[in-house]
Design an enzyme around this catalytic site. Structure first.
Site, PDB file in Angstrom:
ATOM      1  N   SER A 107       0.828  -1.211   0.000  1.00 29.73           N
ATOM      2  CA  SER A 107       0.000   0.000   0.000  1.00 29.73           C
ATOM      3  C   SER A 107       0.862   1.261   0.000  1.00 29.73           C
ATOM      4  O   SER A 107       1.599   1.500  -0.943  1.00 29.73           O
ATOM      5  CB  SER A 107      -0.955  -0.039   1.193  1.00 29.73           C
ATOM      6  OG  SER A 107      -1.846   1.040   1.162  1.00 29.73           O
ATOM      7  N   ASP A 256      -3.268   6.272  -3.271  1.00 30.13           N
ATOM      8  CA  ASP A 256      -2.125   5.654  -2.593  1.00 30.13           C
ATOM      9  C   ASP A 256      -1.520   4.587  -3.498  1.00 30.13           C
ATOM     10  O   ASP A 256      -1.953   4.399  -4.638  1.00 30.13           O
ATOM     11  CB  ASP A 256      -2.512   5.122  -1.215  1.00 30.13           C
ATOM     12  CG  ASP A 256      -3.524   3.983  -1.267  1.00 30.13           C
ATOM     13  OD1 ASP A 256      -4.081   3.717  -2.339  1.00 30.13           O
ATOM     14  OD2 ASP A 256      -3.762   3.360  -0.204  1.00 30.13           O
ATOM     15  N   ASP A 258      -1.414   1.289  -3.827  1.00 28.64           N
ATOM     16  CA  ASP A 258      -2.187   0.207  -4.450  1.00 28.64           C
ATOM     17  C   ASP A 258      -3.546   0.696  -4.930  1.00 28.64           C
ATOM     18  O   ASP A 258      -4.378  -0.099  -5.364  1.00 28.64           O
ATOM     19  CB  ASP A 258      -2.334  -0.985  -3.499  1.00 28.64           C
ATOM     20  CG  ASP A 258      -3.058  -0.647  -2.206  1.00 28.64           C
ATOM     21  OD1 ASP A 258      -3.124   0.547  -1.840  1.00 28.64           O
ATOM     22  OD2 ASP A 258      -3.558  -1.580  -1.547  1.00 28.64           O
ATOM     23  N   ASP A 260      -6.271   1.798  -3.626  1.00 32.44           N
ATOM     24  CA  ASP A 260      -7.575   1.500  -3.032  1.00 32.44           C
ATOM     25  C   ASP A 260      -8.122   2.697  -2.251  1.00 32.44           C
ATOM     26  O   ASP A 260      -9.277   2.686  -1.831  1.00 32.44           O
ATOM     27  CB  ASP A 260      -7.530   0.237  -2.160  1.00 32.44           C
ATOM     28  CG  ASP A 260      -6.582   0.344  -0.975  1.00 32.44           C
ATOM     29  OD1 ASP A 260      -5.819   1.324  -0.894  1.00 32.44           O
ATOM     30  OD2 ASP A 260      -6.605  -0.572  -0.122  1.00 32.44           O
TER      31      ASP A 260
END
Length: 472
Positions: A107, A256, A258, A260
């Protein structure tokens, strides 16, 4: 993996409450990942079934994806490698195909990290209480014995691309084709939004939308050469804010690593709070659910979102349900309550039509739709959803966290307030002038304060009073 291993393995440094996260080459290696892939298949009883495996742009993700797939195939599962994916692409694929899966990402963590987010079929989350601890224990056993026993039949490993299906699905949920023309700056932070933004909002795979996309850091680069892919930190929004002003853009979006989570800035370069985004999306989802015949649509919000969210939901004829902080809690309550939408102060946004999973891109599309269907600027639209003044999250390093909370309780004991302990301690003034929450971190010596009030002076007075007591 050989049979000569004699070391006793302990993976507790990398197995967290909701995922796996560690330093590459130390607490997460290809050998560890292979054992986790095998244990994933065993614990979820996936032998003979097909699982999905992908990863983000971090340099170690391809190697780890292959190692996980090898471990899973050894234990008899078939694997479809999804290659480069955002985390919400994994949730999409697990939901659409009704398969379990895993993606390699850390992340917003720095470049030296990687990790694994795992999901059951239907995008049902896996946490320490719903299988993650069992996967850890079995992986430790495989590593300690030095062998992963082969299943009766080794699984096959293939490749699948879901980016176009993902993009088409999101466009069906939010029709942006009728929007007024918008100039949109997107900061991908060298993360996965550099791949998903052109596919969903641009014309890389689908017909062009009425948006002029100005890209910032779309090059996929897990070393994060421009700034950390963590928009929660204000300094990581500065390039986006400057670009919005420079280009005279209508809106800025920051994702961010990743992709999500999505953060929004208005045409003045000012952040639009995740609570305001929650309210904006909640209003649209309530209206849509009502149009489909749902009498009182349910909206989930964690206890740190602005109280304006619950007020707006009730005003619009929905039902607001307050939960603890954390995606496993939100997703569980989403499922229990049949909620249409859920939002967190940390910019995680959850949708019933997305298998109760979180997706920053779908939230961004709702904000674009809300902006594009009216003529005013985002700063005016956002003000409708931010009537209160918030402190943001403030960390205090405190060794004895219960004693610090008790000092605050004692000091406020004579006030006309209500205290609840759903998640930490929330103090609410009964006249509605302020509330604040104190939550201990589970992993660090921090006590976290979030305060909100009807005006700046009250917020600052309450904030400073509480901090003085906590840090005494």
């Amino acid at each position: 993996m050989t049979s000569e291993q004699t070391t006793t393995f302990d993976l507790s440094a990398s197995f967290k409450a909701y995922d796996v996260r560690g330093i590459v080459g130390e607490s997460i290696t290809a050998e560890i990942v292979e054992a986790v892939g095998a244990a994933f298949v065993d614990v979820l009883q996936l032998e003979g079934q097909t699982i999905l495996v992908g990863g983000d742009m971090r340099p170690s993700s391809p190697e780890f994806s292959k190692a996980f797939a090898d471990g899973a195939a050894t234990r008899g599962a078939n694997v479809e490698l999804l290659d480069l994916i955002s985390t919400d692409e994994l949730y999409f694929a697990c939901g659409l195909l009704n398969r379990a899966g895993a993606t390699f990402t850390a992340s917003h963590n720095p470049a030296g990290y990687n990790g694994i987010k795992m999901s059951k079929a239907g995008a049902v989350p896996i946490s320490s209480e719903t299988g993650l601890k069992d996967i850890q224990s079995l992986a430790e056993h495989y590593l300690s014995t030095g062998t992963i026993p082969a299943a009766g039949q080794r699984g096959q490993i293939g490749v699948r691309d879901v980016l176009k299906e993902y993009s088409e699905y999101l466009r069906k949920l939010v029709d942006l084709s009728g929007s007024r023309r918008l100039k949109v700056v997107v900061d991908a932070g060298n993360g996965m939004a550099g791949l998903t933004t052109p596919a969903v909002l641009g014309d890389a795979l689908l017909p062009k939308l009425p948006f002029d996309i100005i890209p910032l850091y779309f090059e996929l680069d897990g070393s994060f050469p421009n700034h950390p892919a963590n928009p929660l930190e204000p300094e990581n929004l500065r390039d986006l804010q400057a670009a919005v002003i420079e280009h005279g853009a209508d809106i800025g979006l920051a994702f961010d690593g990743d992709a999500d989570r999505c953060f929004v800035v208005d045409e003045k370069g000012e952040p639009v709070s995740p609570s305001a985004v929650t309210g904006m999306v909640a209003r649209r989802e309530i209206a849509r659910a009502k149009a489909q015949g749902e009498a009182t649509p349910t909206i989930i919000h964690n206890l740190l979102t602005s109280r304006a969210v619950a007020e707006l939901v009730e005003h619009d004829g929905g039902r607001a349900v307050r939960t603890r902080v954390g995606h496993s809690f939100i997703k569980a309550v989403m499922a229990e309550e049949g909620a249409v939408f859920g939002g967190e102060h940390s910019a995680h946004f959850y949708f019933r039509d997305f298998w109760n999973a979180d997706t920053g891109m779908l939230a961004a599309m709702h904000v674009l739709a809300a902006l594009g269907e009216q003529d005013g600027p985002l700063s005016e639209l956002g003000r409708e959803y931010e009537p209160y003044v918030s402190s943001g999250e403030i960390n205090s390093e405190v060794e004895d966290k219960p004693a610090a909370v008790e000092r605050v309780r004692a000091d406020f004991a004579g006030e006309d307030i209500t205290i609840d302990t759903l998640d930490g301690s929330t103090f609410t003034a009964n006249d509605g002038s302020y509330w604040f929450n104190l939550r201990p971190s589970n992993t660090e010596p921090f006590l976290r304060l979030n305060a909100e009030a009807t005006d700046q002076a009250t917020m600052e007075r309450v904030r400073d009073r509480v901090l003085a007591l906590v840090r005494a």
